[in-house]
Enzyme design. Structure first.
Site, PDB file in Angstrom:
ATOM      1  N   LYS A   1       0.849  -1.197   0.000  1.00  0.00           N
ATOM      2  CA  LYS A   1       0.000   0.000   0.000  1.00  0.00           C
ATOM      3  C   LYS A   1       0.883   1.246   0.000  1.00  0.00           C
ATOM      4  CE  LYS A   1      -4.001   2.025   2.453  1.00  0.00           C
ATOM      5  NZ  LYS A   1      -4.914   1.878   3.617  1.00  0.00           N
TER       6      LYS A   1
ATOM      7  N   SER B   1      -9.825   2.197   2.656  1.00  0.00           N
ATOM      8  CA  SER B   1      -8.886   2.919   1.825  1.00  0.00           C
ATOM      9  C   SER B   1      -7.892   2.021   1.078  1.00  0.00           C
ATOM     10  CB  SER B   1      -8.096   3.897   2.685  1.00  0.00           C
ATOM     11  OG  SER B   1      -7.290   3.207   3.613  1.00  0.00           O
TER      12      SER B   1
ATOM     13  N   SER C   1     -10.192  -0.114   6.820  1.00  0.00           N
ATOM     14  CA  SER C   1      -9.551   0.086   5.519  1.00  0.00           C
ATOM     15  C   SER C   1      -8.890  -1.144   4.920  1.00  0.00           C
ATOM     16  CB  SER C   1      -8.514   1.208   5.619  1.00  0.00           C
ATOM     17  OG  SER C   1      -9.154   2.455   5.538  1.00  0.00           O
TER      18      SER C   1
END
Ligand SMILES: [Zn+2]
Lengths: 485, 95, 481
Positions: free
Chosen positions: A79, A154, A178
């Protein structure tokens, strides 16, 4: 071969049926083919990945089979809020669009040491603020199951990349859901460990007391394998817990006999889509058939969790994001005739709407005259939420709920009303406020879009969560479904 | 609780956020709605409840006083939007 | 109308640690800009702080020495504000729950002991340094350059009660605090170098009133003298404004040491809103009894206690005792000498006199000088035996300090032993008398005090080596016969 799991691929690699270079090339080819539709990545580190793959191959040929770390040669996506030394790390924000970290996050060090091959940096909601990846300051990511739907957020890029077979596994971070919510939306497994299990050093902070890094994978076994790499005490993180860590693969036991599972009443009532509810009830039935005891549990404080979260997280964020001021790194506005003008313009140009909204909200909640009424009050309600969990875990081994109240929604469906978007985090937020471990795994489909089942454990009892998830997975086929792209 | 345009402007100043006229209007509405929603917490009795700042309580996490020299100071400086004489340059400071 | 001044001081002291408060960077002074930096202290995205144990211990040490209560739990908080020298956009400090509270420091002003209350002692991190280009100061400069070498240096903040009643007292308090911090090894406490800094607030009220007047906050005082001068100016300003029936407005004022005046900032000050909240990246500090006791016992005798012991056991004046204990090494040196030779007053005079003067002139500490208690005692004993005169001893001391040679060697090399041989002295006396017939005449006319001049001449002839008593005796013999 990029459709396979890490544990399947490990077998092929160790037995020299395939090489890591071949595997990495297959993943890069897949990226070339589908990335135009999915847009899961901010950066693809093609050359670096092939170099790492070559190194992995020589490691495999040099080491005795039993000493080869399980992730050696396996392509992984990181990420883009985890710092990678010398590799662009943007947090999907314009304000960090040119940021090259001078250091590696602890998890990145660990992943490299484990021999995994980093293929790229995954897209996300800017600064991890969002539930759809629509808030990425760079570009949206599309749900591989239905390109009209969001991948969740997210960690939407990570989840979409795993689902689209653009990597074998990925890291995500979870502040209010997330990891789990995009896992649910993209039909993959996502796990948020107990707060303090995984070092946050190098994770670009959103809300420090809630953020936690975890895996996104194709099945529960891969989650356990990646967990084994990520966890552990880190002297660079004061909130990292100095406790022995178990071997999570050993927790993968296909047996839930007499396991006491509390299903959360408040998360199976109003506001939950009927089809989601039906899938969860089916999953409950399945677990019961397998020998678990399912009992309803009420968590009365949950109705306040979203409000609590949306005071605490923005407050911490407003402070965490003060460092993006155009002085030391990242974007600096060209309109900067004096210091104040530079601050205002740099932050106006660099941050997106959601980030600004949360900075405003958090600044307000901490400001003179409002601290007690908002921030302090929220910290106290956080205690009440924790107490609800403490009470529940006196009776039950794990708790169960849907991961999200709905399947992946369509682009633009919730962007006009931030509050509606916030409320959709209801099932995941309380877990972060209490710092507990929780997993999301596929348990059905609605309109061809995946549905996620959430299993929550006691603090530091990741093993029971993994055992329950593994048992469910071994006795169902949902995780074997692959989106057509 | 409704917040005013003036509140929004004040908070934006504290946060050093430049906002357009439209954003100020929008945030005045949206923040009011969110704070209204958060106002539901006021109903809860938390008189004898201690605040939770850390979900997992810990204390005394300390390191020994040992110098560790950073090898990457140049990489840190390389990110500077403006550099001069090995320092970070900022435009003139008017208070 | 008679007025009373009320002063409170807020002191920041850099802690004597090797590494910074929350990272491993060195705290050393004077390095090239931005070389003592790392991802943590420059606030790179994703970094986390880890607290320096030594910093906590030094703060606890200070709190004990200031008679404070060590709080069972203290919590770091973020103080949020934007400034280029503050890389994270917040300073890690302590707010609601400081490390220690409720102490005091005794000071001596004009022979009176005054007890000044300490509200709190807390820990925080220092900011970086800005260099303003194109002008000596912020206003008018075209741009500023930021050096983060100092960023993250551990500081303690010591906040006094408004118990101080005059600028003089404030200066004495600062000096006493500096001595204490130096003595217990917490801080080198040099205001001129910025390792000790102080802000003051001052108000003036009618004598006898229990309410405080409107106060002003004073900044930019970079020496003990500056503290006193700034407060003197401000005291006078307040008193004059009030006597004129005017009003003081609450504001921050800056001291200008070129004019010895203070001035407010132009325009309106923005009210600060620091939005303090508990630092989520750090956990509480909860010093247990065992830890605090270990620090307390390692601290040993505190300067105040030692001073009183010097007065009681060695019959020193309070002033001498105060000067001796103002540096721990000096007090240690003194005590080692007294063990070797029980003449505390004489030893104190040597240490506080010629030795201290030599050290001060060269900006050395007693530890840095190549000189031991054994050597000082040897020197004093040689005077007692009459081997050298007191005056010669002073020269010997300097030679020993300069060369690092032993006392005996210095004396032998330069032939500075005292001349006590009567035969040689008689000859010298006779030549001196022959050369000064006028003075001899005066003596004979009854002005016997002139003999001191003649002794001086003998000393001059012998380059100070003559035993002055003997010279005096021989002179009298020669003159009286
Ligand atoms: Zn540093």
């Amino acid at each position: 071969m990029n459709k396979k799991t890490a544990h399947e691929l490990n077998n092929l690699l160790v037995n020299k049926k395939i090489s890591s270079v071949e595997l990495t090339k297959a993943v890069l080819d897949r990226i070339d083919k589908t990335e135009g539709k999915v847009q899961a990545y901010v950066t693809v580190t093609r050359e670096d990945a092939l170099k790492q793959a070559k190194a992995a191959d020589s490691r495999i040929s040099e080491l005795p089979d039993t000493r080869i770390p399980l992730l050696t040669g396996i392509p992984i996506a990181i990420k883009d809020n985890m710092c990678t030394k010398g590799v662009l790390t943007t947090c999907s924000s314009k304000i960090l669009a040119n940021y090259i970290p001078p250091y590696n996050a602890t998890v990145v060090e660990k992943i490299k040491a484990a021999g995994a091959v980093i293929v790229g940096k995954a897209n996300m909601d800017e600064f991890a603020m969002g539930s759809s990846t629509e808030n990425s300051g760079l570009h949206p990511t599309y749900n591989p199951w239905d390109l009209e739907r969001v991948p969740g957020g997210s960690s939407g890029g990570s989840a979409a990349a795993v689902a689209a077979n653009e990597c074998i596994l990925a890291t995500g971070s979870d502040t209010g859901g997330s990891i789990r919510q995009p896992a649910s939306f993209c039909g993959v497994v996502g796990f948020k460990p107990t707060y303090g299990r995984v070092s946050r050093y190098g994770l670009i902070a959103f809300a420090s007391s809630l953020d936690q890094i975890g895996p996104l994978t194709k099945d529960v076994t891969d989650t356990a394998i990646l967990m084994n790499v990520l966890v552990g005490y880190d002297p660079k993180d004061s909130t990292s817990v100095n406790q022995p860590v178990p071997d999570y693969q050993k927790a993968l036991i296909d047996n839930v006999k007499n396991l006491k599972i509390g299903y959360i009443k408040e998360l199976l009532g109003q506001g939950i889509d009927q089809e989601v509810k039906a899938s969860i009830e089916q999953a409950m039935k399945k677990l019961e058939e397998l020998g678990a005891k399912l009992i309803e549990v009420s968590m009365p404080s949950f109705e306040h969790a979203v409000a609590t979260y949306y005071l605490i997280a923005p407050a911490e964020a407003s402070s965490n994001l003060a460092r993006y001021d155009g002085v030391k790194f990242g974007h600096r506005s060209k309109e900067a005739k004096d210091l104040l003008t530079m601050y205002y313009n740099t932050r106006r140009e660099g941050f997106g709407a959601e980030v600004k909204r949360r900075i405003m909200l958090g600044t307000y909640a901490l400001s003179a005259g409002y601290y007690d009424a908002y921030y302090l009050k929220a910290l106290k309600v956080r205690t009440l939420i924790k107490q609800d969990f403490d009470r529940a875990f006196m009776k039950y081994d794990v708790l169960l709920s849907p991961t999200a109240p709905s399947i992946a929604f369509k682009f633009g469906e919730k962007t006009a009303d931030p509050l509606a978007m916030y409320i959709s985090d209801i099932a995941t937020i309380p877990i972060n406020l209490a710092g507990l471990p929780a997993i999301s795994l596929p348990c059905g489909f609605s309109k061809k879009a995946p549905i996620g089942l959430q299993i929550i454990g006691r603090a530091f009892d990741e093993e029971t969560v993994l055992r329950a998830a593994f048992t469910y997975e071994q006795n169902t086929d949902w995780h074997k479904q692959i989106p057509e792209l | 609780m409704a917040i005013t345009k003036k509140d929004v402007e004040h908070v934006a100043k504290l946060a050093r956020l430049g906002l357009s006229e439209e954003e100020i209007e929008l945030f005045t509405r949206q923040l009011s709605a969110i704070l209204d929603f958060a106002g539901s917490l006021q109903k809860l009795d938390t008189k004898n409840i201690l605040p939770t700042s850390h979900a997992i309580p810990m204390k005394n996490v300390l390191r020994e006083d040992k110098v560790v020299t950073c090898q990457n100071t140049e990489d840190i400086l390389a990110n500077a939007p403006a550099e001069e004489d090995h320092m970070f340059r900022v435009p003139r400071i008017i208070e | 109308m008679s007025y009373e001044t009320v002063i409170g001081l807020e002191t920041h002291a850099q802690l004597a640690t090797e590494s910074k408060m929350f990272c491993g960077c060195p705290t050393k002074f004077g390095a090239k800009p931005n070389t003592n930096i790392c991802p943590v202290c420059t606030g790179q995205p994703g970094v986390l702080p880890v607290t320096n144990k030594k910093a906590i211990e030094l703060a606890i040490k200070t709190a004990i020495a200031l008679n404070c209560k060590i709080e069972p739990q203290s919590v770091f908080a973020r103080k949020n504000y934007f400034y280029p020298d503050l890389p994270k956009g917040y300073q890690v400090s302590q707010y609601e729950l400081p490390l220690a509270t409720n102490g005091h420091l005794e000071i001596e002003v004009g022979g009176n002991i005054r007890k000044i209350g300490i509200i709190r002692v807390h820990l925080e991190e220092d900011a970086g340094k800005s260099i303003h280009q194109g002008a000596g100061r912020i206003l008018g400069s075209a741009s500023s350059l930021i050096d983060y070498n100092r960023t993250g240096t551990p500081l303690i903040e010591i906040v006094s009660e408004p118990d101080i009643r005059s600028p003089k007292e404030a200066a004495v308090f600062m000096q006493a605090l500096a001595n204490l911090l130096q003595y217990i090894g917490v801080c080198d406490a040099k205001m001129e170098e910025g390792s000790l800094r102080c802000d003051a607030n001052l108000s003036v009220r009618e004598r006898g009133s229990s309410e405080f007047g409107v106060r002003t906050e004073l900044k930019n005082m970079n020496s003990f003298k500056a503290v006193e001068k700034a407060l003197l100016f401000e005291e006078k300003r307040h008193t004059e404004v009030l006597a004129d029936g005017g009003k003081i407005s609450q504001e921050t004022r800056f001291f200008d040491d070129t004019t010895n005046t203070t001035h407010g900032m132009r325009g309106k000050e923005e009210a600060h809103d620091y939005r303090y909240f508990p630092e989520p990246d750090l956990v509480p500090v909860a010093p247990d009894k065992k830890w605090v006791e270990a620090i307390r016992s390692a601290l040993g005798e505190l300067p105040e206690e030692r001073k009183n012991r010097f007065i009681a056991n060695h019959r020193l004046s309070s002033n001498d005792a105060f000067l001796l204990i103002s540096q721990r090494a000096t007090a240690d040196f003194f005590e080692e000498c007294v063990i070797l030779l029980n003449k505390p007053k004489i030893i104190a005079n040597w240490i506080l006199g010629d030795l201290q003067a030599y050290l001060n002139a060269r900006n050395l500490t007693i530890k840095q000088a190549n000189f031991s208690p054994v050597q000082l005692v040897e020197l004093i004993q040689l005077i007692d035996k009459g081997t050298i005169s007191g005056k010669i001893a002073k020269t010997v001391l300097i030679k020993v300090l300069e060369t690092g040679n032993s006392v005996k060697d210095v004396i032998a090399e330069s032939g500075m032993t005292q001349m006590s041989d009567e035969g040689t002295l008689v000859k010298i006396v006779q030549s001196v008398l022959a050369a000064n017939p006028k003075q001899v005449e005066q003596y004979k006319a009854g002005k016997t005090t002139i003999i001191a001049f003649l002794v001086g001449q003998v000393m001059k002839e012998t380059k100070g080596r003559a035993n002055p008593g003997l010279a005096n005796k021989i002179l009298k013999q020669e003159l009286d016969t």
